[in-house]
Design an enzyme around this catalytic site. Structure first.
Site, PDB file in Angstrom:
ATOM      1  N   SER A  13      19.194  28.025 -11.635  1.00  0.00           N
ATOM      2  CA  SER A  13      18.655  29.389 -11.375  1.00  0.00           C
ATOM      3  C   SER A  13      17.423  29.596 -12.560  1.00  0.00           C
ATOM      4  O   SER A  13      17.379  28.697 -13.476  1.00  0.00           O
ATOM      5  CB  SER A  13      19.342  30.831 -11.503  1.00  0.00           C
ATOM      6  N   LYS A 222      10.276   7.517  -5.760  1.00  0.00           N
ATOM      7  CA  LYS A 222      11.801   7.841  -5.590  1.00  0.00           C
ATOM      8  C   LYS A 222      12.218   9.146  -4.828  1.00  0.00           C
ATOM      9  O   LYS A 222      13.017   9.181  -3.993  1.00  0.00           O
ATOM     10  CB  LYS A 222      12.529   7.601  -6.790  1.00  0.00           C
ATOM     11  N   VAL A 240       3.753  25.465 -18.922  1.00  0.00           N
ATOM     12  CA  VAL A 240       2.383  25.928 -19.203  1.00  0.00           C
ATOM     13  C   VAL A 240       2.384  26.865 -20.510  1.00  0.00           C
ATOM     14  O   VAL A 240       3.638  27.604 -20.566  1.00  0.00           O
ATOM     15  CB  VAL A 240       1.367  26.279 -18.187  1.00  0.00           C
ATOM     16  N   CYS A 380       8.540  57.035 -20.423  1.00  0.00           N
ATOM     17  CA  CYS A 380       9.982  57.703 -19.981  1.00  0.00           C
ATOM     18  C   CYS A 380      10.988  58.153 -20.920  1.00  0.00           C
ATOM     19  O   CYS A 380      10.617  59.216 -21.574  1.00  0.00           O
ATOM     20  CB  CYS A 380      10.419  56.574 -18.848  1.00  0.00           C
ATOM     21  N   HIS A 514       5.986  55.383 -15.632  1.00  0.00           N
ATOM     22  CA  HIS A 514       5.783  53.675 -16.053  1.00  0.00           C
ATOM     23  C   HIS A 514       4.310  53.244 -15.670  1.00  0.00           C
ATOM     24  O   HIS A 514       4.226  52.783 -14.678  1.00  0.00           O
ATOM     25  CB  HIS A 514       7.033  53.022 -15.363  1.00  0.00           C
ATOM     26  N   GLU A 516       3.016  50.794 -17.072  1.00  0.00           N
ATOM     27  CA  GLU A 516       3.164  49.291 -16.920  1.00  0.00           C
ATOM     28  C   GLU A 516       3.273  48.702 -15.670  1.00  0.00           C
ATOM     29  O   GLU A 516       2.841  47.468 -15.252  1.00  0.00           O
ATOM     30  CB  GLU A 516       4.465  48.959 -17.860  1.00  0.00           C
TER      31      GLU A 516
END
Length: 542
Positions: A13, A222, A240, A380, A514, A516
């Site tokens: 994951s 492969k 990166v 907040c 918020h 952002e």
């Protein structure tokens, strides 16, 4: 014809399916195509709103009030397209809808089963409302082989057969680990992952291979041979320096060309990646740096603040500076003096959160910023703690507190039980369900014209996304404003405080929303751009 690209993940994951989806969408956009991104989440929660941030990460909120997976934040930041509640669905939501219909008798006595009822619901979600888009990119959460993901994999397998020939592509994101003792990248985990995918009826058309070095020709051959894909469809997804380099990296590796070739589409010239190149150059070659302390309570998992950290990066991009983040667990300030931790810091940001743990530490951080004249940004919960600090320290209300933490004689912050959304009254009971009952999504606010925040926005009417259950109590406005904490922004009806700021402080702003969530690398949110600018000024004073 709308074309569908299904992005799956294997081996482990956290490989970055959300970023891969967003970067591919950005490349297709740069080639002039219209795109839509959707996320299928296999967990049984109806949405991530009640999940711990230290387990699941950030809850991303859309304008229409959906609590969604953080990958939708990547989608918005990379494409500039606002997501909606129709772009994210979970197993829990699907089962809730199906069971509700079954209880109503909508299925007319049928036996409800995973196939066809659950898979049909998933397919209906994937296909709905896509007529205006050239490409729909569908990310399937989790890892192939997870038992909870099987209905989603089965649904997209069926779509691969049911949609017109040439209308679907399956991209499998996988990992090529480098084994130092062997001195080579190992392909076997990817082979096993593809075998697992093929066992449930899905043959990937492309492999997007995460690696930390170039894929040698022999390993590429492969993979193509044993995974039954073209050699050109083995795409290198190398690590990166910045996530904003990913579209450029994928372009160099040929991902967009391979996708178009799969669908039989001729490229219309080269994609215009000028703005991505500009962003990459600014990130790689900053002209200075600033240090911002994030005093939070979920700092053990940085993804809990994903949009926040990206918004700070955007503010740095706007000023061509590198923003160094100092993560501080708020509880530390409840035991120790903040000064040694915040010495040399150019700005202090106290983000959102829930519950009493760490609250007193955040209050001490706000006091330190106010007294030392250090730029402070409270978001907040961070705004609420700054208001409580001002009430205790300046307004003569030493018992000031929030009812979120229990009964208090001075409820400077209290539970919101009803509010207006447009012309509709929304209500919530104190003992009601927690999920989906906050003030969620975009709400307008009116800013006082003679305030710093109005100057920053360049307007007195704004719309921002909210996610909170408690509000600052307007009954304390007069005594707080008398001591210099100005309520600089209110809801349009004047009943709910939206922003506060300390008069005479270089930069001390708290917002109930918020910001952002709406920041983009190409369009930094004005509050983050201004906050980083104030931190730059502060760095010159140190």
């Amino acid at each position: 014809m709308t074309r569908y690209v299904f992005i799956t993940g294997g081996v482990v994951s956290s490989l970055g399916k959300g970023l891969a989806s967003a970067a591919l969408a950005a490349l297709l956009q740069a080639r002039g195509h219209t795109v839509r991104l959707r996320k299928l989440d296999p967990y049984l929660n109806v949405d991530p709103g009640t999940m711990s941030p230290t387990q699941h990460g950030e809850v991303f909120v859309t304008d229409d009030g959906a609590e969604t997976d953080l990958d939708l934040g990547h989608y918005e930041r990379f494409t500039g397209l606002p997501a909606t509640r129709a772009d994210n669905i979970t197993t829990g939501r699907i089962y809730l809808d199906i069971i509700t219909k079954e209880r109503r008798g909508d299925y007319l006595g049928a036996t409800i089963q995973v196939i066809p009822h659950v898979t049909n619901a998933i397919k209906a979600f994937v296909l709905e409302g896509n007529e205006a888009f050239d490409f729909v990119l569908v990310e399937i959460g989790g890892t192939v082989g997870d038992i909870e993901g099987l209905p989603f994999f089965e649904a997209i397998r069926q779509l691969g057969q049911e949609l017109p020939r040439g209308a679907t592509a399956f991209v499998h994101l996988t990992l090529l680990p480098y084994i130092p003792s062997a001195g080579e990248l190992k392909t076997k985990p990817t082979q096993h992952s593809v075998k697992e995918l093929r066992s449930i009826g899905i043959q990937p058309d492309m492999l997007l291979c995460r690696c930390d070095r170039p894929i040698p020709v022999d390993e590429r051959r492969k993979l193509a041979l044993f995974c039954n894909v073209r050699e050109t469809a083995v795409i290198e997804a190398r690590d990166v320096a910045s996530i904003y380099d990913v579209p450029l990296s994928y372009r160099e590796a040929g991902l967009d060309r391979e996708v178009l070739a799969h669908f039989g589409l001729e490229p219309k010239g080269e994609p215009d990646l000028t703005r991505w190149q500009s962003i990459s150059e600014r990130v790689r070659n900053p002209e200075g740096e600033v240090s911002i302390a994030i005093v939070g309570k979920y700092t053990g998992l940085k993804d809990a603040y994903k949009s926040l950290t990206e918004a700070l990066t955007h503010g740095g991009i706007a000023h061509r500076v590198k923003v160094n983040l100092e993560w501080i667990e708020a509880e530390v300030f409840e035991r120790e003096d903040p000064a040694p931790f915040l010495e040399g810091i150019n700005g202090i940001l106290v983000p959102g959160g829930f519950g009493q743990r760490g609250a007193e530490g955040k209050i001490r951080a706000a006091r330190y910023a106010r007294e030392r004249k250090i730029p402070y940004f409270g978001i907040c919960f961070g705004m609420q703690m700054a208001v409580i600090e001002a009430a205790r320290s300046l307004a003569g209300v030493p018992a000031a507190n929030s009812t979120e933490f229990g009964e208090t004689a001075e409820p400077v912050v209290g539970l919101l039980t009803e509010w207006l959304r447009g012309n509709e009254l929304e209500q919530r009971a104190a003992a009601g369900d927690l999920g989906g009952t906050m003030r969620l999504g975009a709400y307008d606010a009116t800013l006082r014209p003679d305030t710093k925040i109005a100057e920053i926005y360049g307007t007195t009417t704004i719309s921002e996304r909210h996610r909170h259950r408690y509000e600052v109590n307007m009954a304390y406005r007069e005594c707080l404003e008398a001591k210099g904490l100005r309520f600089s922004g209110l809801s349009p009806d004047g009943l709910l405080p939206e922003t506060v700021e300390h008069v005479g402080h270089p930069w001390f702003i708290g917002v109930q929303f918020h910001p952002e969530l709406k920041s983009r690398p190409f369009e930094p949110h004005p509050l983050f751009e201004s906050f980083v600018g104030a931190a730059i000024v502060q760095s010159r004073l140190v």
